[in-house]
Design a protein around this motif. Sequence first.
Motif, PDB file in Angstrom:
ATOM      1  N   ILE A  86       0.842  -1.206   0.000  1.00  0.00           N
ATOM      2  CA  ILE A  86       0.000   0.000   0.000  1.00  0.00           C
ATOM      3  C   ILE A  86       0.873   1.250   0.000  1.00  0.00           C
ATOM      4  O   ILE A  86       0.567   2.236  -0.676  1.00  0.00           O
ATOM      5  CB  ILE A  86      -0.976  -0.003   1.198  1.00  0.00           C
ATOM      6  N   LYS A  87       1.981   1.218   0.718  1.00  0.00           N
ATOM      7  CA  LYS A  87       2.901   2.363   0.729  1.00  0.00           C
ATOM      8  C   LYS A  87       3.477   2.588  -0.670  1.00  0.00           C
ATOM      9  O   LYS A  87       3.553   3.726  -1.139  1.00  0.00           O
ATOM     10  CB  LYS A  87       4.020   2.131   1.739  1.00  0.00           C
ATOM     11  N   THR A  88       3.863   1.509  -1.346  1.00  0.00           N
ATOM     12  CA  THR A  88       4.390   1.617  -2.709  1.00  0.00           C
ATOM     13  C   THR A  88       3.322   2.163  -3.647  1.00  0.00           C
ATOM     14  O   THR A  88       3.597   3.032  -4.481  1.00  0.00           O
ATOM     15  CB  THR A  88       4.890   0.248  -3.209  1.00  0.00           C
ATOM     16  N   LEU A  89       2.097   1.674  -3.494  1.00  0.00           N
ATOM     17  CA  LEU A  89       0.995   2.162  -4.317  1.00  0.00           C
ATOM     18  C   LEU A  89       0.758   3.645  -4.071  1.00  0.00           C
ATOM     19  O   LEU A  89       0.572   4.423  -5.015  1.00  0.00           O
ATOM     20  CB  LEU A  89      -0.278   1.361  -4.030  1.00  0.00           C
ATOM     21  N   ASP A  90       0.783   4.060  -2.821  1.00  0.00           N
ATOM     22  CA  ASP A  90       0.585   5.463  -2.485  1.00  0.00           C
ATOM     23  C   ASP A  90       1.656   6.334  -3.138  1.00  0.00           C
ATOM     24  O   ASP A  90       1.360   7.414  -3.658  1.00  0.00           O
ATOM     25  CB  ASP A  90       0.586   5.648  -0.971  1.00  0.00           C
ATOM     26  N   GLN A  91       2.887   5.867  -3.149  1.00  0.00           N
ATOM     27  CA  GLN A  91       3.972   6.611  -3.800  1.00  0.00           C
ATOM     28  C   GLN A  91       3.701   6.750  -5.305  1.00  0.00           C
ATOM     29  O   GLN A  91       3.952   7.799  -5.889  1.00  0.00           O
ATOM     30  CB  GLN A  91       5.307   5.925  -3.555  1.00  0.00           C
TER      31      GLN A  91
END
Length: 113
Positions: A86-91
């Motif tokens: 999710i953090k990667t997606l948010d980036q």
Amino acid sequence: MEKINKDLKEILVDNEYEVASMLLLGENDVDNLTYGTVLHTDNFPILEFSDMNDYMRIDVQANLKNLMKYKKEDLNNYFIGSGSEIKTLDQHFLLYNKYYRNYINEYYRRVSK
């Protein structure tokens, strides 16, 4: 997604995060965008009778700018995954939003010269 990574590379998309980050509006955003508009249906085909002077007009910037006005939802809510996914997606979402805004700004900068 691993099964289609080869196909994604053929269309110059690096990974599943890039595909997901191309999502611009959530369901509520789309509802707000379309609220009160006339529906295009088989019985009422409004698009077929649109102004032909607009046919083939390049209006990507104007349309994108209008869509960005309706972008309110946190699109991460449409996805599941581990915290790092999710953090990667948010980036990726942040990066794509920056690209969209830069595209709009660059267009209007060139037009105003």
